[in-house]
Design a protein around this motif. Structure first.
Motif, PDB file in Angstrom:
ATOM      1  N   ALA A   1     -92.639  34.973 -27.959  1.00  0.00           N
ATOM      2  CA  ALA A   1     -94.167  34.863 -28.495  1.00  0.00           C
ATOM      3  C   ALA A   1     -95.005  35.556 -27.306  1.00  0.00           C
ATOM      4  CB  ALA A   1     -94.433  33.525 -28.616  1.00  0.00           C
ATOM      5  N   ALA A   2     -94.461  35.475 -26.078  1.00  0.00           N
ATOM      6  CA  ALA A   2     -95.283  36.136 -25.022  1.00  0.00           C
ATOM      7  C   ALA A   2     -95.220  37.401 -24.539  1.00  0.00           C
ATOM      8  CB  ALA A   2     -94.947  35.028 -23.580  1.00  0.00           C
ATOM      9  N   HIS A   3     -94.051  37.804 -24.679  1.00  0.00           N
ATOM     10  CA  HIS A   3     -93.799  39.521 -24.459  1.00  0.00           C
ATOM     11  C   HIS A   3     -93.249  40.335 -25.548  1.00  0.00           C
ATOM     12  CE1 HIS A   3     -93.661  37.970 -20.119  1.00  0.00           C
ATOM     13  NE2 HIS A   3     -93.075  36.826 -20.537  1.00  0.00           N
ATOM     14  N   ALA A   4     -93.041  39.908 -26.821  1.00  0.00           N
ATOM     15  CA  ALA A   4     -92.706  40.802 -27.939  1.00  0.00           C
ATOM     16  C   ALA A   4     -91.658  41.645 -27.501  1.00  0.00           C
ATOM     17  CB  ALA A   4     -93.961  41.208 -28.499  1.00  0.00           C
ATOM     18  N   PRO A   5     -90.694  41.309 -27.076  1.00  0.00           N
ATOM     19  CA  PRO A   5     -89.602  41.949 -26.482  1.00  0.00           C
ATOM     20  C   PRO A   5     -88.581  42.970 -27.829  1.00  0.00           C
ATOM     21  CG  PRO A   5     -88.783  39.799 -26.678  1.00  0.00           C
ATOM     22  CD  PRO A   5     -90.140  39.631 -26.895  1.00  0.00           C
ATOM     23  N   ILE A   6     -88.253  43.839 -27.763  1.00  0.00           N
ATOM     24  CA  ILE A   6     -87.487  44.612 -28.640  1.00  0.00           C
ATOM     25  C   ILE A   6     -86.335  43.971 -28.692  1.00  0.00           C
ATOM     26  CG2 ILE A   6     -88.947  46.957 -28.431  1.00  0.00           C
ATOM     27  CD1 ILE A   6     -86.642  48.178 -26.906  1.00  0.00           C
ATOM     28  N   ALA A   7     -85.702  43.551 -27.678  1.00  0.00           N
ATOM     29  CA  ALA A   7     -84.338  43.064 -27.633  1.00  0.00           C
ATOM     30  C   ALA A   7     -84.294  42.090 -26.462  1.00  0.00           C
ATOM     31  CB  ALA A   7     -83.106  44.147 -27.398  1.00  0.00           C
ATOM     32  N   PHE A   8     -83.225  41.067 -26.756  1.00  0.00           N
ATOM     33  CA  PHE A   8     -82.832  40.180 -25.921  1.00  0.00           C
ATOM     34  C   PHE A   8     -81.363  40.545 -25.339  1.00  0.00           C
ATOM     35  CE2 PHE A   8     -86.020  37.715 -27.661  1.00  0.00           C
ATOM     36  CZ  PHE A   8     -86.449  36.620 -26.419  1.00  0.00           C
TER      37      PHE A   8
ATOM     38  N   GLY B   1     -85.428  37.949 -36.185  1.00  0.00           N
ATOM     39  CA  GLY B   1     -85.142  39.308 -36.184  1.00  0.00           C
ATOM     40  C   GLY B   1     -85.159  40.094 -35.361  1.00  0.00           C
ATOM     41  N   ILE B   2     -84.816  39.770 -33.890  1.00  0.00           N
ATOM     42  CA  ILE B   2     -84.816  40.493 -32.766  1.00  0.00           C
ATOM     43  C   ILE B   2     -83.284  40.640 -32.376  1.00  0.00           C
ATOM     44  CG2 ILE B   2     -85.520  40.482 -30.189  1.00  0.00           C
ATOM     45  CD1 ILE B   2     -87.857  38.808 -30.937  1.00  0.00           C
ATOM     46  N   ALA B   3     -83.204  41.929 -31.805  1.00  0.00           N
ATOM     47  CA  ALA B   3     -81.649  42.084 -31.630  1.00  0.00           C
ATOM     48  C   ALA B   3     -81.272  41.348 -30.298  1.00  0.00           C
ATOM     49  CB  ALA B   3     -81.373  43.794 -31.226  1.00  0.00           C
ATOM     50  N   GLY B   4     -79.817  41.011 -30.171  1.00  0.00           N
ATOM     51  CA  GLY B   4     -79.348  40.397 -29.170  1.00  0.00           C
ATOM     52  C   GLY B   4     -78.292  41.160 -28.603  1.00  0.00           C
ATOM     53  N   VAL B   5     -78.276  42.063 -27.377  1.00  0.00           N
ATOM     54  CA  VAL B   5     -77.224  42.959 -27.014  1.00  0.00           C
ATOM     55  C   VAL B   5     -76.467  42.393 -25.844  1.00  0.00           C
ATOM     56  CG1 VAL B   5     -77.090  45.407 -26.069  1.00  0.00           C
ATOM     57  CG2 VAL B   5     -78.776  44.881 -27.833  1.00  0.00           C
ATOM     58  N   GLY B   6     -74.969  42.527 -25.951  1.00  0.00           N
ATOM     59  CA  GLY B   6     -74.537  42.159 -24.626  1.00  0.00           C
ATOM     60  C   GLY B   6     -73.984  40.783 -24.735  1.00  0.00           C
TER      61      GLY B   6
END
Length: 175
Positions: A93-100, A120-125
């Motif tokens: 909500a605060a940063h609108a990241p493209i991934a975590f 619906g946000i990607a989680g990488v690694g």
């Protein structure tokens, strides 16, 4: 065939992330992390944070990715899966990241997988050997560690190849 499925999943997540990327600032890619910076797992969480910071600094010093800097946002979850899920929602909500990124351990990865799939946000690694999200793959999740079953099979192959006649059996009771 698995490689094609992985590439297809990565392309789907990348396409979905492009919409989020439009919301990012013109000169940065926002990536978020929820790590245990306090508590029993804090040393590992700090190492993941510091490694990620160093990598982002190196990439940014070389001009970033497609001309955009990597901007990292981090929250402490104390290795508590409830806090992990809450942090993901708050950071999204605060940063609108493209991934975590940065998740490790079965409880955190399972909580993160559920929260990220809902957003619906990607989680990488993801770093866990747990089958919790491998048995029913989540298209947004990209683990980097082999499963416990794959690791065990490699150990058995190694023992067979080298002729080792003795072994130790370890039982891990986690999801």
């Amino acid at each position: 065939m698995k490689r094609r499925a992985l590439i297809g999943a990565a392309a789907a997540v990348a396409a979905a992330s492009l919409a989020r990327a439009q919301d990012n600032t013109a000169n940065s890619w926002r990536i978020a992390r929820s790590l245990p910076l306090t508590g029993a797992q804090s040393s590992y969480g700090e190492a993941k944070r510091d490694g990620g910071d160093a990598f982002a600094a190196m990439v940014n010093a070389r001009g970033g990715v497609a001309g955009r800097r990597i901007a990292l946002a981090t929250e402490d979850d104390g290795y508590d899966e409830r806090r992990t899920a809450q942090n993901i929602e708050r950071l999204a909500a605060a940063h609108a990241p493209i991934a975590f990124t940065g998740f490790f351990g079965a409880p955190q990865c399972a909580a993160a997988a559920a929260a990220l799939a809902a957003l619906g946000i990607a989680g990488v690694g993801f770093t866990t050997g747990s089958n919790a999200f491998r048995e029913k793959p989540v298209r947004e999740i990209f683990p980097v560690r082999s499963s416990f079953a794959q690791e065990t099979a490699a150990i058995v192959r190694h023992h067979h190849t080298t002729g080792i006649k003795q072994a130790v059996i370890a039982y891990v009771d986690i999801p």
